[in-house]
Design an enzyme around this catalytic site. Sequence first.
Site, PDB file in Angstrom:
ATOM      1  N   SER A 174       0.863  -1.225   0.177  1.00 31.58           N
ATOM      2  CA  SER A 174       0.451   0.440  -0.449  1.00 31.58           C
ATOM      3  C   SER A 174       0.923   1.057  -0.065  1.00 31.58           C
ATOM      4  O   SER A 174       0.374   2.496  -0.327  1.00 31.58           O
ATOM      5  CB  SER A 174      -0.629  -0.286   0.833  1.00 31.58           C
ATOM      6  OG  SER A 174      -0.037  -0.509   1.938  1.00 31.58           O
ATOM      7  N   HIS A 209      -5.768  -3.564  -2.074  1.00 36.33           N
ATOM      8  CA  HIS A 209      -5.416  -1.984  -3.076  1.00 36.33           C
ATOM      9  C   HIS A 209      -5.450  -3.516  -4.906  1.00 36.33           C
ATOM     10  O   HIS A 209      -5.077  -2.469  -5.705  1.00 36.33           O
ATOM     11  CB  HIS A 209      -4.028  -2.158  -2.884  1.00 36.33           C
ATOM     12  CG  HIS A 209      -3.830  -1.071  -1.639  1.00 36.33           C
ATOM     13  ND1 HIS A 209      -4.426   0.445  -1.874  1.00 36.33           N
ATOM     14  CD2 HIS A 209      -3.640  -1.237  -0.856  1.00 36.33           C
ATOM     15  CE1 HIS A 209      -4.420   1.239  -0.638  1.00 36.33           C
ATOM     16  NE2 HIS A 209      -3.754   0.134   0.212  1.00 36.33           N
ATOM     17  N   LYS A 240     -11.543   0.505  -1.320  1.00 32.54           N
ATOM     18  CA  LYS A 240     -10.481   1.437  -1.730  1.00 32.54           C
ATOM     19  C   LYS A 240     -11.271   1.495  -3.492  1.00 32.54           C
ATOM     20  O   LYS A 240     -12.013   2.409  -4.290  1.00 32.54           O
ATOM     21  CB  LYS A 240      -9.719   0.945  -2.114  1.00 32.54           C
ATOM     22  CG  LYS A 240      -8.539   0.321  -0.098  1.00 32.54           C
ATOM     23  CD  LYS A 240      -7.432   0.015  -0.397  1.00 32.54           C
ATOM     24  CE  LYS A 240      -7.667   0.650   1.268  1.00 32.54           C
ATOM     25  NZ  LYS A 240      -7.976   0.103   2.317  1.00 32.54           N
TER      26      LYS A 240
HETATM   27  C1  LIG Z   1      -3.350  -2.968   2.632  1.00 31.27           C
HETATM   28  C2  LIG Z   1      -4.761  -3.026   3.760  1.00 31.27           C
HETATM   29  N1  LIG Z   1      -5.071  -3.853   4.351  1.00 31.27           N
HETATM   30  C3  LIG Z   1      -5.945  -3.265   4.807  1.00 31.27           C
HETATM   31  C4  LIG Z   1      -6.334  -1.997   5.122  1.00 31.27           C
HETATM   32  C5  LIG Z   1      -7.095  -1.283   5.603  1.00 31.27           C
HETATM   33  O1  LIG Z   1      -8.396  -1.351   4.818  1.00 31.27           O
HETATM   34  P1  LIG Z   1      -9.806  -0.954   5.853  1.00 31.27           P
HETATM   35  O2  LIG Z   1      -9.407   0.476   5.726  1.00 31.27           O
HETATM   36  O3  LIG Z   1     -11.312  -1.451   4.502  1.00 31.27           O
HETATM   37  O4  LIG Z   1      -9.414  -1.215   7.003  1.00 31.27           O
HETATM   38  C6  LIG Z   1      -5.849  -1.171   4.098  1.00 31.27           C
HETATM   39  C7  LIG Z   1      -6.296  -0.074   4.592  1.00 31.27           C
HETATM   40  O5  LIG Z   1      -5.643   0.949   4.577  1.00 31.27           O
HETATM   41  C8  LIG Z   1      -4.566  -1.356   3.179  1.00 31.27           C
HETATM   42  O6  LIG Z   1      -4.019  -1.143   2.388  1.00 31.27           O
END
Ligand SMILES: Cc1ncc(COP(=O)(O)O)c(C=O)c1O
Length: 383
Positions: A174, A209, A240
């Site tokens: 991310s 992502h 996202k």
């Molecule tokens: C790779 C990854 N996993 C999980 C999450 C968490 O997702 P959420 O924003 O739906 O809690 C994010 C979000 O920032 C992320 O980038």
Amino acid sequence: MFSKQLKFLKEKNLSREIGNRNSPQGAHIKINGKEYINFSSNDYLGLANHPALIRASQQAMKKFGFGSGASRLLCGGSILHEELEEKIARFKRTESALIFNSGYAANTGIIPAIAGEGDTIFSDELNHASIVDGCRLSRARTYIYKHKDTSNLENLIRKTKARRKIVVTDSVFSMDGDIAPLKEIYSICLALNAARCTPNTLLYIDDAHATGVLGKGKGSLEHFGIKPEPWIIQMGTFSKALGSFGAFVAGSKDTIEFILNTTRSFIFSTALPPCIIAASIAALELIEKKPVLIKKLWANRDKAAKGLTKLGYDIMESETPVIPVKTGSVENTLKTSRYLLKKGIFAPAIRPPTVKDPRVRITVTAAHTDEDIEKLLKALGSL
Ligand SMILES: Cc1ncc(COP(=O)(O)O)c(C=O)c1O
């Protein structure tokens, strides 16, 4: 009470501030009354303010009301929740799927549920914080392997004796925008499982992502042409590229049934409201019907990445719409981000402890125009 610690964070330029929008999410946003071209959201397909999602959500609200009022295991779920789970399972080519309230809740809940005492987790060093926390909450031993280093992973995994081994990785990282070497990771797990009557090496992939971005939107397995084996668990988010909110896990029928029965963040939390679920259904239908959105996202991503590289910026190993621009020190990163802000461009400084190397994280979306990207390049070109 915490003034000393806060002073320390401020002195190190590590204190954070919240910027509140007074406009919808999108390529152009308004913060504190000022308009910016937005290169900071994860709304990769520009769906967060799409009329189809708003319409679906309004219709669901009329039919089901607003709040869900209880957890799924009580009476919090609706027929829309079931419909979305069926759609996700079909989309991911798995037997079953389950909705979670967020990606954070999914990772911090599922990992401790599938990895207990006597098990070992192998986690990429750049995995998202929610995975890190999920590993910490589990009673399993956790080995951190070097970022994308499959030899390191294979060495660790082969010399470890454990009841169950669980490899956990983001598919798209991310903050770096690079892609995990899933073909190689898959082969390592496959070889270990092939030598046994019952597979004991699981592969848990965080497609937050990659959903809506890679593999015609279907995610990383589709991108790499990997078959969704029963020992692969795919997690992803609606928050996202799908422009909505919440998360899902997809896998074999018994895996999902086990997760439903044992994951604390699923069992002990109120279900998402139907109006949010309806928006996620609409988003899934849109990306299946309108591949042009994903094409536009990638065209924009390539334009921005090529332009930044041409200007001499180090975009690290970025391969996706997440484009980190390496800016050296924390001070220089803040300076760059503030300079862009003055030029009407919103692109946040990402600093420790979120990342080791400070950077300005640029995310490109399908909603950006050529002019938006040219303005970004022009601003960074004259820095
Ligand atoms: C790779 C990854 N996993 C999980 C999450 C968490 O997702 P959420 O924003 O739906 O809690 C994010 C979000 O920032 C992320 O980038």
